[in-house]
Structure formats: structure tokens, C-alpha cells
Motif scaffolding. Structure first.
Motif, PDB file in Angstrom:
ATOM      1  N   PHE A   1       0.879  -1.182   0.000  1.00  7.99           N
ATOM      2  CA  PHE A   1       0.000   0.000   0.000  1.00  7.99           C
ATOM      3  C   PHE A   1       0.909   1.222   0.000  1.00  7.99           C
ATOM      4  CE2 PHE A   1      -2.766   3.255   1.730  1.00  7.99           C
ATOM      5  CZ  PHE A   1      -3.983   2.993   1.123  1.00  7.99           C
ATOM      6  N   LEU A   2       1.176   1.761  -1.198  1.00  8.62           N
ATOM      7  CA  LEU A   2       2.153   2.838  -1.375  1.00  8.62           C
ATOM      8  C   LEU A   2       1.472   4.045  -1.999  1.00  8.62           C
ATOM      9  CD1 LEU A   2       4.913   0.557  -2.965  1.00  8.62           C
ATOM     10  CD2 LEU A   2       4.565   1.075  -0.538  1.00  8.62           C
ATOM     11  N   CYS A   3       0.520   4.600  -1.281  1.00  9.31           N
ATOM     12  CA  CYS A   3      -0.292   5.656  -1.863  1.00  9.31           C
ATOM     13  C   CYS A   3      -1.057   6.405  -0.783  1.00  9.31           C
ATOM     14  CB  CYS A   3      -1.272   5.058  -2.868  1.00  9.31           C
ATOM     15  SG  CYS A   3      -2.153   3.625  -2.243  1.00  9.31           S
ATOM     16  N   PRO A   4      -1.683   7.516  -1.162  1.00  9.88           N
ATOM     17  CA  PRO A   4      -2.544   8.208  -0.199  1.00  9.88           C
ATOM     18  C   PRO A   4      -3.761   7.345   0.150  1.00  9.88           C
ATOM     19  CG  PRO A   4      -2.050   9.624  -2.088  1.00  9.88           C
ATOM     20  CD  PRO A   4      -1.567   8.243  -2.421  1.00  9.88           C
ATOM     21  N   VAL A   5      -4.372   7.668   1.255  1.00 13.50           N
ATOM     22  CA  VAL A   5      -5.583   6.971   1.696  1.00 13.50           C
ATOM     23  C   VAL A   5      -6.785   7.704   1.101  1.00 13.50           C
ATOM     24  CG1 VAL A   5      -6.943   6.283   3.702  1.00 13.50           C
ATOM     25  CG2 VAL A   5      -4.436   6.307   3.845  1.00 13.50           C
ATOM     26  N   ASN A   6      -7.528   7.009   0.251  1.00  8.75           N
ATOM     27  CA  ASN A   6      -8.745   7.581  -0.325  1.00  8.75           C
ATOM     28  C   ASN A   6      -9.689   6.433  -0.688  1.00  8.75           C
ATOM     29  OD1 ASN A   6      -8.171   6.723  -3.109  1.00  8.75           O
ATOM     30  ND2 ASN A   6      -6.657   8.355  -3.160  1.00  8.75           N
ATOM     31  N   PRO A   7     -10.922   6.721  -1.078  1.00  9.98           N
ATOM     32  CA  PRO A   7     -11.853   5.627  -1.368  1.00  9.98           C
ATOM     33  C   PRO A   7     -11.338   4.649  -2.425  1.00  9.98           C
ATOM     34  CG  PRO A   7     -13.070   7.681  -1.164  1.00  9.98           C
ATOM     35  CD  PRO A   7     -11.597   8.036  -1.135  1.00  9.98           C
ATOM     36  N   SER A   8     -10.666   5.159  -3.437  1.00  3.39           N
ATOM     37  CA  SER A   8     -10.169   4.296  -4.511  1.00  3.39           C
ATOM     38  C   SER A   8      -9.062   3.353  -4.029  1.00  3.39           C
ATOM     39  CB  SER A   8      -9.660   5.164  -5.661  1.00  3.39           C
ATOM     40  OG  SER A   8      -9.098   4.371  -6.668  1.00  3.39           O
ATOM     41  N   THR A   9      -8.084   3.887  -3.303  1.00  2.00           N
ATOM     42  CA  THR A   9      -6.963   3.044  -2.858  1.00  2.00           C
ATOM     43  C   THR A   9      -7.403   2.048  -1.786  1.00  2.00           C
ATOM     44  OG1 THR A   9      -6.206   4.728  -1.282  1.00  2.00           O
ATOM     45  CG2 THR A   9      -5.206   4.748  -3.485  1.00  2.00           C
ATOM     46  N   VAL A  10      -8.337   2.447  -0.933  1.00  2.00           N
ATOM     47  CA  VAL A  10      -8.843   1.510   0.080  1.00  2.00           C
ATOM     48  C   VAL A  10      -9.651   0.403  -0.591  1.00  2.00           C
ATOM     49  CG1 VAL A  10     -10.419   1.273   2.039  1.00  2.00           C
ATOM     50  CG2 VAL A  10      -8.695   3.086   2.016  1.00  2.00           C
ATOM     51  N   SER A  11     -10.403   0.739  -1.622  1.00  2.00           N
ATOM     52  CA  SER A  11     -11.135  -0.283  -2.374  1.00  2.00           C
ATOM     53  C   SER A  11     -10.160  -1.278  -3.012  1.00  2.00           C
ATOM     54  CB  SER A  11     -11.995   0.375  -3.449  1.00  2.00           C
ATOM     55  OG  SER A  11     -12.693  -0.589  -4.193  1.00  2.00           O
ATOM     56  N   LEU A  12      -9.045  -0.778  -3.556  1.00  2.00           N
ATOM     57  CA  LEU A  12      -8.032  -1.674  -4.132  1.00  2.00           C
ATOM     58  C   LEU A  12      -7.407  -2.559  -3.054  1.00  2.00           C
ATOM     59  CD1 LEU A  12      -6.272   0.826  -6.579  1.00  2.00           C
ATOM     60  CD2 LEU A  12      -7.697  -1.145  -7.218  1.00  2.00           C
ATOM     61  N   LEU A  13      -7.181  -1.997  -1.870  1.00  2.00           N
ATOM     62  CA  LEU A  13      -6.655  -2.796  -0.757  1.00  2.00           C
ATOM     63  C   LEU A  13      -7.642  -3.896  -0.376  1.00  2.00           C
ATOM     64  CD1 LEU A  13      -4.590  -3.329   1.530  1.00  2.00           C
ATOM     65  CD2 LEU A  13      -5.827  -1.613   2.886  1.00  2.00           C
ATOM     66  N   GLN A  14      -8.909  -3.550  -0.275  1.00  2.00           N
ATOM     67  CA  GLN A  14      -9.930  -4.547   0.058  1.00  2.00           C
ATOM     68  C   GLN A  14      -9.973  -5.647  -0.994  1.00  2.00           C
ATOM     69  OE1 GLN A  14     -13.088  -1.593   0.352  1.00  2.00           O
ATOM     70  NE2 GLN A  14     -13.324  -2.062   2.530  1.00  2.00           N
ATOM     71  N   ASN A  15      -9.971  -5.265  -2.266  1.00  2.00           N
ATOM     72  CA  ASN A  15     -10.012  -6.266  -3.346  1.00  2.00           C
ATOM     73  C   ASN A  15      -8.784  -7.163  -3.321  1.00  2.00           C
ATOM     74  OD1 ASN A  15     -12.494  -5.427  -4.346  1.00  2.00           O
ATOM     75  ND2 ASN A  15     -11.578  -3.987  -5.804  1.00  2.00           N
TER      76      ASN A  15
ATOM     77  N   CYS B   1      -6.945  -7.970  -0.687  1.00  2.00           N
ATOM     78  CA  CYS B   1      -7.058  -8.882   0.460  1.00  2.00           C
ATOM     79  C   CYS B   1      -8.069  -9.993   0.187  1.00  2.00           C
ATOM     80  CB  CYS B   1      -7.457  -8.104   1.720  1.00  2.00           C
ATOM     81  SG  CYS B   1      -6.149  -7.023   2.338  1.00  2.00           S
ATOM     82  N   LEU B   2      -9.190  -9.642  -0.412  1.00  2.00           N
ATOM     83  CA  LEU B   2     -10.205 -10.663  -0.729  1.00  2.00           C
ATOM     84  C   LEU B   2      -9.696 -11.636  -1.788  1.00  2.00           C
ATOM     85  CD1 LEU B   2     -13.429  -8.470  -0.629  1.00  2.00           C
ATOM     86  CD2 LEU B   2     -12.645 -10.125   1.092  1.00  2.00           C
ATOM     87  N   SER B   3      -8.943 -11.128  -2.759  1.00  2.00           N
ATOM     88  CA  SER B   3      -8.347 -12.013  -3.765  1.00  2.00           C
ATOM     89  C   SER B   3      -7.320 -12.939  -3.130  1.00  2.00           C
ATOM     90  CB  SER B   3      -7.697 -11.198  -4.883  1.00  2.00           C
ATOM     91  OG  SER B   3      -8.669 -10.467  -5.601  1.00  2.00           O
ATOM     92  N   ALA B   4      -6.531 -12.415  -2.204  1.00  2.00           N
ATOM     93  CA  ALA B   4      -5.551 -13.248  -1.502  1.00  2.00           C
ATOM     94  C   ALA B   4      -6.257 -14.358  -0.728  1.00  2.00           C
ATOM     95  CB  ALA B   4      -4.704 -12.384  -0.566  1.00  2.00           C
ATOM     96  N   LEU B   5      -7.347 -13.997  -0.052  1.00  2.00           N
ATOM     97  CA  LEU B   5      -8.119 -15.024   0.670  1.00  2.00           C
ATOM     98  C   LEU B   5      -8.631 -16.092  -0.293  1.00  2.00           C
ATOM     99  CD1 LEU B   5     -10.263 -12.981   3.218  1.00  2.00           C
ATOM    100  CD2 LEU B   5      -8.550 -14.716   3.746  1.00  2.00           C
ATOM    101  N   ALA B   6      -9.151 -15.673  -1.422  1.00  2.00           N
ATOM    102  CA  ALA B   6      -9.679 -16.617  -2.415  1.00  2.00           C
ATOM    103  C   ALA B   6      -8.586 -17.537  -2.949  1.00  2.00           C
ATOM    104  CB  ALA B   6     -10.342 -15.858  -3.567  1.00  2.00           C
ATOM    105  N   GLN B   7      -7.332 -17.078  -2.911  1.00  2.00           N
ATOM    106  CA  GLN B   7      -6.202 -17.890  -3.378  1.00  2.00           C
ATOM    107  C   GLN B   7      -5.541 -18.679  -2.246  1.00  2.00           C
ATOM    108  OE1 GLN B   7      -3.408 -15.766  -5.834  1.00  2.00           O
ATOM    109  NE2 GLN B   7      -5.022 -14.819  -7.050  1.00  2.00           N
ATOM    110  N   GLY B   8      -6.194 -18.720  -1.082  1.00  2.00           N
ATOM    111  CA  GLY B   8      -5.701 -19.566  -0.001  1.00  2.00           C
ATOM    112  C   GLY B   8      -4.740 -18.918   0.969  1.00  2.00           C
TER     113      GLY B   8
END
Length: 183
Positions: free
Chosen positions: A7-21, A23-30
Motif C-alpha cells: 500500500f504505497l499511496c494516499p488513503v482515499n476511497p479508490s486506494t482503500v477499495s483496491l486494498l480490500q479487493n 485482500c479478498l483475492s488473496a483469501l480466495a487464493q488460499g
């Protein structure tokens, strides 16, 4: 399997959404653990609290690493880590929140009170997170005063106040399980 999100960016709705996605993708990959390498100048307060609350809901451990700068509301994201570390030479910047006004805007008394109340409430929420996540620190800290006086903490002070477990250089566990959150 450990996944690493950068996470190498400012905190905003777009970057937090990318962080959430990510993390969820990582979970889906085990993923069995997510390490988040953070360097952020902060940004949108609401997005910072959203990221904190999201990371705390994940069913696997999240470890956070300050790889350079954790400024302002990025501290909330960092505090979500079950374990937290900082690279040698990293810093943490604590400072009061501010409200951005778009141009010259007319404001009545009630709107001004609402904005002040919102800033005070957000400060209370952040201070509460610091107290909760640093309970048991070797040295007690007045987080509200640290924020009010625009304090910069190096890793050694951050460790004494319970913000980090120690100075540990961040490393990528597996290049094939790496996620990038960029601006």
C-alpha cells in the motif's frame, strides 16, 4: 501461504477499495496470512477508518510493516495489524485532522458546529484505536497530546509506546503472492 500487499499511496476511497479487493483475492487464493507493507502520506479520514475496520474483519492474521512513512490517518490502517513492525529509519507522523474546503464557501453556525463536532469525533475514534491497539505497552503515552502537538515517532519510540513489536525489515514472502495498491 503468506501474501504481501504493498500500500504505497494516499488513503482515499479508490486506494482503500483496491486494498480490500487485494485482500479478498488473496483469501480466495488460499492466503493464511497477509503482510501489508505501508508507506502513505495519509489522506481521507473516512477511508482510513474503513480500511481499519475491514482489515480487522479478515479471518486470517494481518501483519503491518511501516516501510518508510506512516502519516496521519494511515496510522489507523497500520493499527489494524495483529502484529506491527517498522523498517529501520521509518517514521510515524501524528497530527491533527483538517477539513478541506473547496473554494470560498458560505457557512452558517450550525454547519460549522457540525464540522467541528465531526473533527472532534474522528479524533476521539483515532485516539481510542491507539489506546486499544497499544494496550500493554512498556511506556504509557498520551496519544491525544501526541496528535495535538504533531509528533513524529521513530521506530524506537514507536516500540516503547506499543505501536510496533520491533524493528524488522519488510520482506516479500513469495513473489507469486504479491499485490500492489498504487495511486
Amino acid at each position: 501461504m503468506i501474501h504481501t500487499a504493498h500500500f504505497l499511496c494516499p488513503v482515499n476511497p479508490s486506494t482503500v477499495s483496491l486494498l480490500q479487493n487485494s485482500c479478498l483475492s488473496a483469501l480466495a487464493q488460499g492466503a493464511t496470512q497477509i503482510n501489508i507493507h505501508i508507506s502513505s502520506s495519509g489522506g481521507d479520514v473516512t477511508s482510513g477508518f474503513t480500511a481499519y475496520n475491514f482489515l480487522k474483519t479478515l479471518p486470517i492474521p494481518v501483519h503491518c510493516y511501516n516501510i518508510s512513512n506512516i502519516d496521519s490517518i494511515a496510522n489507523a490502517i497500520f493499527l489494524a495489524g495483529k502484529k506491527r513492525f517498522a523498517n529501520h529509519g521509518a517514521r510515524f507522523l501524528l497530527h491533527p485532522f483538517q477539513w478541506q474546503f473547496g473554494g470560498m464557501q458560505g457557512v452558517d453556525h450550525e454547519r460549522m458546529r457540525e464540522w467541528v463536532s465531526s473533527l472532534d469525533h474522528d479524533l476521539d475514534r483515532l485516539v481510542a484505536l491507539f489506546h486499544e491497539e497499544t494496550a500493554g505497552a512498556s511506556e504509557l503515552c498520551d496519544w491525544r497530546e501526541m496528535i495535538r502537538t504533531s509528533t513524529i515517532l521513530n521506530p524506537e519510540r514507536a516500540k516503547a509506546f506499543g505501536l510496533i513489536e520491533g524493528v524488522e525489515e519488510a520482506a516479500v514472502a513469495n513473489p507469486n503472492t504479491t499485490w500492489w495498491i498504487n495511486c
